[in-house]
Structure formats: structure tokens, C-alpha cells
Design a protein around this motif. Structure first.
Motif, PDB file in Angstrom:
ATOM      1  N   LEU A 478      24.097  11.907 -28.125  1.00  0.00           N
ATOM      2  CA  LEU A 478      24.307  12.357 -26.752  1.00  0.00           C
ATOM      3  C   LEU A 478      23.052  12.979 -26.158  1.00  0.00           C
ATOM      4  O   LEU A 478      22.898  13.039 -24.926  1.00  0.00           O
ATOM      5  CB  LEU A 478      25.457  13.371 -26.715  1.00  0.00           C
ATOM      6  CG  LEU A 478      26.824  12.866 -27.183  1.00  0.00           C
ATOM      7  CD1 LEU A 478      27.836  14.002 -27.170  1.00  0.00           C
ATOM      8  CD2 LEU A 478      27.299  11.718 -26.294  1.00  0.00           C
ATOM      9  N   ALA A 479      22.163  13.468 -27.026  1.00  0.00           N
ATOM     10  CA  ALA A 479      20.939  14.105 -26.522  1.00  0.00           C
ATOM     11  C   ALA A 479      19.952  13.096 -25.959  1.00  0.00           C
ATOM     12  O   ALA A 479      19.054  13.461 -25.198  1.00  0.00           O
ATOM     13  CB  ALA A 479      20.279  14.914 -27.641  1.00  0.00           C
ATOM     14  N   VAL A 480      20.107  11.812 -26.331  1.00  0.00           N
ATOM     15  CA  VAL A 480      19.195  10.766 -25.834  1.00  0.00           C
ATOM     16  C   VAL A 480      19.732  10.277 -24.489  1.00  0.00           C
ATOM     17  O   VAL A 480      20.767   9.603 -24.418  1.00  0.00           O
ATOM     18  CB  VAL A 480      19.100   9.605 -26.837  1.00  0.00           C
ATOM     19  CG1 VAL A 480      18.148   8.528 -26.311  1.00  0.00           C
ATOM     20  CG2 VAL A 480      18.635  10.118 -28.193  1.00  0.00           C
ATOM     21  N   GLU A 481      19.035  10.585 -23.428  1.00  0.00           N
ATOM     22  CA  GLU A 481      19.474  10.198 -22.086  1.00  0.00           C
ATOM     23  C   GLU A 481      18.917   8.812 -21.744  1.00  0.00           C
ATOM     24  O   GLU A 481      17.722   8.550 -21.912  1.00  0.00           O
ATOM     25  CB  GLU A 481      19.001  11.220 -21.067  1.00  0.00           C
ATOM     26  CG  GLU A 481      19.520  10.962 -19.655  1.00  0.00           C
ATOM     27  CD  GLU A 481      19.070  12.034 -18.675  1.00  0.00           C
ATOM     28  OE1 GLU A 481      19.381  11.902 -17.477  1.00  0.00           O
ATOM     29  OE2 GLU A 481      18.398  12.992 -19.123  1.00  0.00           O
ATOM     30  N   VAL A 482      19.804   7.944 -21.286  1.00  0.00           N
ATOM     31  CA  VAL A 482      19.423   6.578 -20.926  1.00  0.00           C
ATOM     32  C   VAL A 482      19.225   6.500 -19.417  1.00  0.00           C
ATOM     33  O   VAL A 482      20.145   6.764 -18.644  1.00  0.00           O
ATOM     34  CB  VAL A 482      20.499   5.571 -21.384  1.00  0.00           C
ATOM     35  CG1 VAL A 482      20.108   4.165 -20.953  1.00  0.00           C
ATOM     36  CG2 VAL A 482      20.686   5.646 -22.893  1.00  0.00           C
ATOM     37  N   VAL A 483      18.007   6.116 -18.990  1.00  0.00           N
ATOM     38  CA  VAL A 483      17.684   6.003 -17.571  1.00  0.00           C
ATOM     39  C   VAL A 483      17.416   4.558 -17.191  1.00  0.00           C
ATOM     40  O   VAL A 483      17.891   4.062 -16.171  1.00  0.00           O
ATOM     41  CB  VAL A 483      16.469   6.883 -17.221  1.00  0.00           C
ATOM     42  CG1 VAL A 483      16.139   6.754 -15.740  1.00  0.00           C
ATOM     43  CG2 VAL A 483      16.736   8.343 -17.584  1.00  0.00           C
ATOM     44  N   GLN A 484      16.647   3.850 -17.998  1.00  0.00           N
ATOM     45  CA  GLN A 484      16.266   2.480 -17.717  1.00  0.00           C
ATOM     46  C   GLN A 484      17.045   1.508 -18.601  1.00  0.00           C
ATOM     47  O   GLN A 484      17.350   1.825 -19.756  1.00  0.00           O
ATOM     48  CB  GLN A 484      14.768   2.290 -17.951  1.00  0.00           C
ATOM     49  CG  GLN A 484      13.884   3.174 -17.088  1.00  0.00           C
ATOM     50  CD  GLN A 484      14.063   2.894 -15.601  1.00  0.00           C
ATOM     51  OE1 GLN A 484      14.324   1.749 -15.201  1.00  0.00           O
ATOM     52  NE2 GLN A 484      13.906   3.925 -14.773  1.00  0.00           N
ATOM     53  N   PRO A 485      17.365   0.306 -18.113  1.00  0.00           N
ATOM     54  CA  PRO A 485      18.101  -0.685 -18.918  1.00  0.00           C
ATOM     55  C   PRO A 485      17.360  -1.083 -20.195  1.00  0.00           C
ATOM     56  O   PRO A 485      17.998  -1.354 -21.216  1.00  0.00           O
ATOM     57  CB  PRO A 485      18.241  -1.872 -17.961  1.00  0.00           C
ATOM     58  CG  PRO A 485      18.133  -1.291 -16.605  1.00  0.00           C
ATOM     59  CD  PRO A 485      17.186  -0.143 -16.722  1.00  0.00           C
ATOM     60  N   GLU A 486      16.000  -1.134 -20.131  1.00  0.00           N
ATOM     61  CA  GLU A 486      15.267  -1.566 -21.326  1.00  0.00           C
ATOM     62  C   GLU A 486      15.422  -0.585 -22.494  1.00  0.00           C
ATOM     63  O   GLU A 486      15.181  -0.947 -23.653  1.00  0.00           O
ATOM     64  CB  GLU A 486      13.786  -1.759 -21.013  1.00  0.00           C
ATOM     65  CG  GLU A 486      13.121  -0.564 -20.341  1.00  0.00           C
ATOM     66  CD  GLU A 486      13.119  -0.683 -18.834  1.00  0.00           C
ATOM     67  OE1 GLU A 486      12.275  -0.018 -18.200  1.00  0.00           O
ATOM     68  OE2 GLU A 486      13.956  -1.449 -18.292  1.00  0.00           O
ATOM     69  N   ASP A 487      15.835   0.677 -22.210  1.00  0.00           N
ATOM     70  CA  ASP A 487      16.026   1.638 -23.296  1.00  0.00           C
ATOM     71  C   ASP A 487      17.282   1.357 -24.112  1.00  0.00           C
ATOM     72  O   ASP A 487      17.408   1.838 -25.244  1.00  0.00           O
ATOM     73  CB  ASP A 487      16.112   3.056 -22.730  1.00  0.00           C
ATOM     74  CG  ASP A 487      14.817   3.482 -22.042  1.00  0.00           C
ATOM     75  OD1 ASP A 487      13.758   2.957 -22.445  1.00  0.00           O
ATOM     76  OD2 ASP A 487      14.876   4.319 -21.123  1.00  0.00           O
TER      77      ASP A 487
END
Length: 803
Positions: A478-487
Motif C-alpha cells: 500500500l505504501a507504493v503509490e501508482v501514478v503512471q500506467p507504466e509503473d
């Protein structure tokens, strides 16, 4: 050879009547003893028909001399040995006739005045034949032992014997049949039971682990009983029995308890440790979560506790708990259920269409990349199946999509083109790919916990820390925030690229895959190929979907794990942490309080062992001091091994408590492993094995991993003594060894005629020699039938709806 010595002064006080002579060492110890009277009349004793079996071994020791010098063994020879009785009779006859000379053919010359060791001369023919036949039977028993350990059919015993004869080994005639192999295996299994019985009698406590399974072809119910016991500070598992539950009736809790109790019953001739030891020594019982086992009022565990065992600790296998927790939490999320259905559908599509499978591997060959089979993902082992299925799916993703496109475009598999379009549509969906990656991340975090709980030396105090570490790993997602689709696709080697213009963008993914056959190479010598898949859809939707699914999935997994493992928060388990030195603290009173609580709970088990609570404090202080100076930093499993092996007499009462805690077995995986051994051993050509033969083979095969080389030698020697206790063949096979190379093993052939449309046809049935004709029971597999049709139909229907 075992040696036990005493001083010469002590030996002279035994008053052996002058018959037992000795040879002493320089330091005044008795090095060797022998019976002068038996040595004098050895030729007559060897020819006497009353001497056979075990009596020969006693005679050989006291003629040639033995280094095992104890008062009990010496007086047993003088008072109850058949050979000494015969020698006394011969001596009395000679005395009555006024002569002291024995037969002219003397096997042993002994200087009884000086006490020198007897000098062997030519032995009698009977003695030589006995030694040769004994050695031959021992080789046959070793051959039967290896046959059982390697899971070979019984008819292969003849081949193994012939190989030895062809290499010049002299063996007994007509002892190479399947029936003889079965007889040898029966004797070895009895010796294994004797070995287990001795271990349990010497142990403070033990635990039982059971599981049942049903044969697919016959429907016969089998219950496997394993024992966890501590040996030199290390917990080990031994297979005690494979019970035939059908003999007791239906597989209910009452009949299961009868089957388990009969393993320790004196009449069963298996693990005969006595009723008192069975009641008070049993401290733990582990099983799966079936209602017949865990029922609150009439379950098997409840019945075991009610049988005068109020202290009994019961465990629902921690691996079963974890499997159920993960499956319940993940399958509630529709997106993960869709991934599961796709993997099931792909498995059945490839299973039903060899043409599609061939096209897939041809595509991989054209691209020159390494691909893997699509495994079965629906079954009892949910976590391992899901991980393997997801790994292969993500690795084969681009090759599979290109195969689907090629088959649809060129109409190569016309009968399932609709299903292929449904699979291709999901493979082109970037949102679906992102869900697969998230699913894989969660399964990978849980897999480490599953592997930790599978360890045979798992202690109860290790369960909760391992569970808490897994919960923390899941929360880290949960600590890893996803902003871009490539992530979203980066964690498993995918790279999202934009191929079109900004006003009408098109997207593709790239993945670097090893060339065909390069996965076997060292990583620094591998070559890779970059594959690209274009035409992706739902790019922007993926970020929103993952942001919604991830918190729900992590919270669901952690909640299910907490619910399944909440029983380990009970006070009794919390007071077991002192067994690990990593948990020791400066407050010794707190540790002693925990130890006293454990001692009180298992008071009935500790009392017969002479446990003294008042000495616990001083022993614990001395032990902590010893560990600090000599064993600091040593893992607790190795630490207790050293303490039990070298310092048990110093810390006797602490070791009794530690042994009970090490015996507690929270995992039932070793029983599942036993059924896997049985399934691999029982092939379609061994469907008629009787239950007793099946049990004996399994006893030898599973327990072989526990024994040391000395244990195996003791088991074979014990089986040999038991086997030779009755009259056996002594004739050695002297046929030319080269002739064995030309023999061909024959199998029974049964011919029968069947007439149809006035035409006579002769069919031949070949029956394997590995079957027991007296018992037609079939048990080639030992796991219950799986309902695969529903999973397959549901997965395929979901694809059709997608199309």
C-alpha cells in the motif's frame, strides 16, 4: 562392534566357575572374554540340532571372544545359553568315562591357564555353512530394503538378485521371487516398528499427526499415522502405520480413534509402548480442518482429549489455515477470480487441443525464446498452484497472444476460434495485465510464509512472528503509490511504450525473454530477445482499477490471516517463547513463570520422568550462563541439539520441558508428503497390493530418511535375527554366474476365448507378479476425486460470455 569393559578386579568377583576366561589390557581392564567350556566342545555344539538361529550368534561370540563384557551377558550365557548347556552335558559325559579329551576335530584351542585369547583353527562344516548362509541372507535383506526405499515393484527383486549373482555374489537358492521379497520386507517392517517403539519408550513425550485419503479406483479409506518425537534435541517424524479404516466401518470420529488406538495396541504388534505411556506421553495432536477431526462435541480431537488427556494440545494444520485464508480472501475479489478462470480455461484448452499446443511451441521456436507449459492451477495446494500458474502466464504472455492471433487469422483451430478470441481479448487488455501483476505480488508475499510453515523443525513459538512478518509485507504494497500506467507492469519485466501520435496514441508492451535453452546457462552467459505486443486497450482505466483493488485485497488477506491464526494468541502458546534464545531477557522471573506454567500444564507427562520443579531455577540460570559463554549466536535448533547431546545431565529438568515444546507439531505437511510417496509408489501395474504389503513398503520408504547408517544397520541385523530364528534354507547357489545374463523374466499369462459373430478371438492378459492374489484391493492413488468439470465449465463459459 559394541564394547563394554570392566576392571579385572571386578571381573574376578563375579565367580564364573572358571569357565569364562579373559584377556586384559595394560591398564587393568578386561578386553576380551570367552567360554573355555564352549570352545572345548565347539565341534559337538555346532553339530547339535538344537543350535540354530540366535543361538549360533551367542555361540560364535563366546568361542571366538567378545568385547561386550557385562555381568548380565556373562551370566546369561552361563545360565540360559543352549550352547553352554550342551557343552556342560559333553563335559559330564567325558568326566563319567574318565577322560578329559574332546573330539579329535577341535575348532578352538584355548590356553585356560594363562588366559590367552583362543586361537581359531579350522571350523566345522556346519559353522562355515551357517556363516555363509547368514551373509547371503543379509545381502538379500539389504536388496529388499533398497527395493522398498526406491519404490520399485516387487517383481524387480528377481532382477536385482540376478544382477548380484551375475557379478559373482553367492546367494541362497530359490530366494529371488516376489513372494520372498514380500517376506523380507515384512521382517524389515517389523524391525522398523521395534526401532520406533524403542525411541518412544526412551522419549519424554510425543505427538501424533494424522490425515486420511480415499483411493480413486476402489474408494477404500486410508488413515496415515505419523509420530513427532525429539531425538538429541531435534524433532523428527516417523511413520507409525497406515490404517485401513474400512476394516472398522465408516470413516467417522469413533472408528478413526479406534484405528489410531490400535497402532499402539499390544495385540497389533506395531508400536507397543504400553497403555500408560500412550496416554501420558501423548501431548499434541495435529490434523486438517475436516469436521470429523475438529468437531466440538464428537470430533476426533475431542475424543482424544476425553480419553484421560486434559492436557492434550490440538492443532489445525497451519498450512491448511493459510491456504484457506488466502483462497477465501482473494477469490472474493472479482478481478482476481477472472484471472483464476483464465488460467483454468487456458489449461483445459491446451489439454484438449494438441494442435493448438503444437502451434504454441512452433511459435516459440520461430521466435527462438524459452516458454513453459501452462500448469494446473486448481487443486488442494492453492498458493503454490497460483504462483506457478501466474509465473508461466506472465512469462508466456506475448508468445501466447501471437499464437492466438496466428491461429485465428489462418483458421488453424477452427473448432475453438471463439474461445481463442476470448483469451486474446483478455491478453490485449492492459487493465487485466495489471491485475495479474498485482495478484502475483500478493501471492509472492504469502509464499514465503507458506515455505516457512512447511519446515519439519517448525516450533510453535515461530508461527506468530512469521505471520506478522507476512502481514507487514502485504501492507508495504500500500505504501507504493501508482501514478503512471507504466509503473503497473514494471515488477515483472513488462515495459509500456507509446507507438502512435499524441492525439491518437497506441500502446504496446515489451518484455525481454531468454533465448531457447538459455535458462539452463549461468546468468552471465544467457542471451535475451525482446518481444513486443501491440494493440493494448484500457490503459488509463488500469490505474483506477488497481487503486481500488489493492487496499481491499491487502485488507482482506490480513483479516483472514488474523482470523485463522488467532488461536496462537492463547496464553499457553505465549509462554513458549523462552525456548528461543533470541527471546531471552534480563527478567529471569518472567521466564521462570512461563516455564512453571508449562510444567503445570504437562504435569501428568513430566511426573513419570522424575521432573523436579524446585531445581528449575538453578538449572535455568546455569544454562543461560553456559549459552552466553559457549553458544552465543547459535540458532535455537542447533543450540538444543548441542545441549541434549552433551549437557543433558547438567540441565535435566530444563531439557524435559524443552523436549515437550519441541514435540508440539503445528504443521501437517509431512503427512501430505507421505501420501505423495504412496501415490508415486502405487502405479497402475500395482493395483492388487494387499494393505499389509502397502503398509510395510510405506513404513520402510518414509522412515528411511530419518535413520542414520547405524540405524539402518541395526534394523537389518534385527530383521536377520528374527528371520533366522526359524529353520531356513542354507544352500548357496553355485550355478555359473554368467548364465544369469541370459535369463529373461517371465510373467503369468492367462488366455481366454470370446466368440462374437461366429468368430473366435483369443485375447491375452498379462498379470504382473507384483500383485497379491489373495487381496484384490486396488489403491493406485491416495487422494480423493477432484471436481474439475465445474471449474473447467465455469472458466470456458466466462470466456464465451467475454466473446
Amino acid at each position: 562392534m559394541a564394547t563394554t569393559t570392566v576392571s579385572v578386579s571386578t571381573f574376578k568377583k563375579w565367580n564364573t566357575g572358571g569357565h569364562i576366561k579373559f584377556q586384559q589390557t595394560d591398564d587393568g581392564k578386561v578386553a576380551l572374554v570367552w567360554c573355555a567350556l564352549c570352545a572345548k566342545h565347539s565341534d559337538k555344539i555346532y553339530r547339535d540340532s538344537r543350535i540354530r538361529g540366535v543361538a549360533h550368534k551367542d555361540l560364535d561370540k563366546y568361542i571366538s571372544g567378545t568385547m561386550f563384557v557385562t555381568k548380565h551377558s556373562v551370566f546369561r550365557h552361563l545360565s540360559s545359553s543352549k550352547s553352554h548347556q550342551i557343552a556342560t552335558e559333553c563335559e559330564n559325559i567325558l568326566r563319567d568315562h574318565g577322560t578329559t579329551s574332546s573330539s579329535s576335530h577341535t575348532a578352538v584351542i584355548s590356553d585356560t591357564n594363562t588366559g590367552n585369547r583362543p586361537k581359531l583353527q579350522q571350523l566345522s562344516i556346519d559353522s562355515a555353512m551357517h556363516k555363509a548362509s547368514r551373509d547371503a541372507y543379509k545381502k538379500l535383506l539389504n536388496t529388499a530394503y533398497l527395493l522398498a526405499v526406491n519404490g520399485l515393484p516387487l517383481f524387480q527383486f528377481k532382477t536385482l538378485v540376478n544382477v548380484q549373482k551375475a557379478n559373482g555374489t553367492k546367494l541362497i537358492t530359490k530366494c529371488d521371487s516376489s513372494a520372498k521379497a514380500r517376506e523380507f520386507i515384512h521382517e524389515i517392517a517389523k524391525s522398523v516398528w521395534l526401532k520406533i517403539t524403542g525411541m518412544l519408550k526412551a522419549a519424554t513425550a510425543f505427538a501424533l499427526l494424522t490425515d486420511g485419503s480415499q483411493a480413486r479406483k476402489t474408494g477404500s479409506e486410508k488413515e496415515m499415522v505419523l509420530i513427532r518425537v525429539v531425538r538429541n534435541g531435534i524433532p523428527i517424524f516417523v511413520c507409525a502405520a497406515l490404517q485401513d479404516v474400512d476394516k472398522y466401518g465408516s470413516a467417522n470420529a469413533e472408528n478413526l480413534k479406534k484405528a489410531i488406538d490400535d497402532v499402539f495396541n499390544e495385540a497389533a504388534l506395531k508400536v507397543n509402548i504400553g497403555r500408560d505411556k500412550y496416554n501420558k506421553g501423548l501431548v499434541s495432536f495435529t490434523s486438517d480442518g475436516a469436521s470429523v477431526n475438529t468437531g466440538m462435541y464428537n470430533g476426533l480431537i475431542t475424543r482424544m482429549k476425553n480419553d484421560s488427556r486434559s492436557w492434550l494440545v490440538s492443532f489445525h494444520c497451519v498450512l491448511h489455515r493459510l491456504e484457506l485464508a488466502i483462497k477465501d480472501s482473494l477469490m472474493k475479489i472479482p478481478s482476481f477470480k477472472a484471472v483464476y478462470d483464465l488460467m483454468v480455461a487456458i489449461y483445459y484448452i491446451f489439454k484438449q487441443s494438441g494442435k493448438l499446443k503444437g502451434n504454441f511451441y512452433n511459435m516459440a521456436k520461430v521466435l527462438d525464446v524459452q516458454v513453459y507449459n501452462f500448469p494446473k492451477v486448481h487443486g488442494t495446494r492453492f498458493i503454490s498452484h497460483q504462483k506457478r500458474g501466474l509465473q508461466h502466464l506472465l512469462h508466456n504472455w506475448i508468445v501466447l497472444s501471437q499464437t492466438m492471433e496466428d491461429c485465428i487469422e489462418n483458421n488453424k483451430v477452427s473448432n475453438m476460434s471463439a474461445k481463442l478470441r476470448g483469451v486474446l481479448k483478455k491478453l490485449k487488455d492492459f487493465n487485466f495485465m495489471s491485475v495479474c501483476v498485482l495478484y502475483m505480488q500478493i501471492v509472492e508475499n504469502v509464499t514465503s510464509l507458506s515455505l516457512r510453515l512447511e519446515k519439519n523443525d517448525l516450533a510453535v513459538s515461530e508461527v506468530l512472528p512469521a505471520v506478522n512478518r507476512t502481514r507487514a509485507k502485504c501492507e508495504d504494497l500500500l505504501a507504493v503509490e501508482v501514478v503512471q500506467p507504466e509503473d503497473l507492469c514494471k515488477p515483472f519485466g513488462f515495459k509500456l511504450i507509446q507507438t502512435g501520435a499524441d492525439d491518437s496514441p497506441e500502446y504496446a508492451v515489451e518484455k525481454v525473454i531468454p533465448r531457447s535453452g538459455h535458462m539452463r546457462r549461468n546468468s552471465c552467459h544467457r542471451e535475451y530477445i525482446t518481444l513486443t505486443m501491440s494493440g493494448l486497450t484500457f490503459i488509463k482505466k488500469a490505474v483506477t482499477t488497481i487503486s481500488q483493488i489493492k487496499p481491499k485485497a491487502v485488507a482482506g488477506v490480513n483479516q483472514c490471516i488474523d482470523d485463522r491464526f488467532k488461536s496462537f494468541n492463547e496464553p499457553l502458546f505465549k509462554h513458549m517463547n523462552w525456548i528461543d534464545p533470541a527471546n531471552w531477557c534480563d527478567n529471569i522471573e518472567q521466564e521462570l513463570t512461563s516455564m512453571e506454567l508449562i510444567a503445570t500444564h504437562f504435569q501428568e507427562t513430566l511426573s513419570p520422568c522424575g521432573f523436579q520443579l524446585e531445581k528449575l531455577r538453578s538449572e535455568w540460570k546455569d544454562l543461560k550462563f553456559t549459552v552466553k559463554h559457549f553458544y552465543e549466536g547459535v540458532p535455537f535448533t542447533k543450540l538444543w541439539n548441542k545441549i541434549f547431546e552433551y549437557r543433558r545431565s547438567e540441565f535435566r529438568n530444563v531439557c524435559l520441558l524443552v523436549e515437550i515444546l519441541l514435540v508440539l507439531g503445528p504443521s501437517n505437511s509431512v503427512v501430505e508428503n507421505g501420501f505423495s510417496h504412496l501415490t508415486s509408489m502405487l502405479t497402475d501395474r500395482r493395483v492388487s497390493l494387499s494393505h499389509s504389503t502397502m503398509e510395510h513398503l510405506l513404513m520402510i520408504k518414509i522412515n528411511n530418511l530419518v535413520w542414520s547408517d547405524k540405524d539402518r544397520e541395526d534394523i537389518i541385523e534385527s530383521a536377520l535375527e528374527t528371520y533366522l530364528a526359524t529353520k531356513r534354507k542354507r544352500k548357496i547357489d553355485d550355478s555359473p554366474s554368467v548364465s544369469m545374463l541370459g535369463t529373461v523374466q517371465k510373467r503369468k499369462r492367462y488366455d481366454y476365448e470370446s466368440s462374437e459373430d461366429s468368430t473366435t478371438t483369443r485375447d491375452t492378459v498379462i498379470v504382473d507378479a507384483d500383485s497379491d492374489s489373495d487381496n484384490p484391493e486396488s489403491s493406485d492413488e491416495t487422494s480423493g476425486p477432484e471436481s474439475e468439470c465445474s471449474d473447467r465449465d465455469a472458466a470456458l463459459d466466462s470466456l464465451d460470455r467475454t466473446c
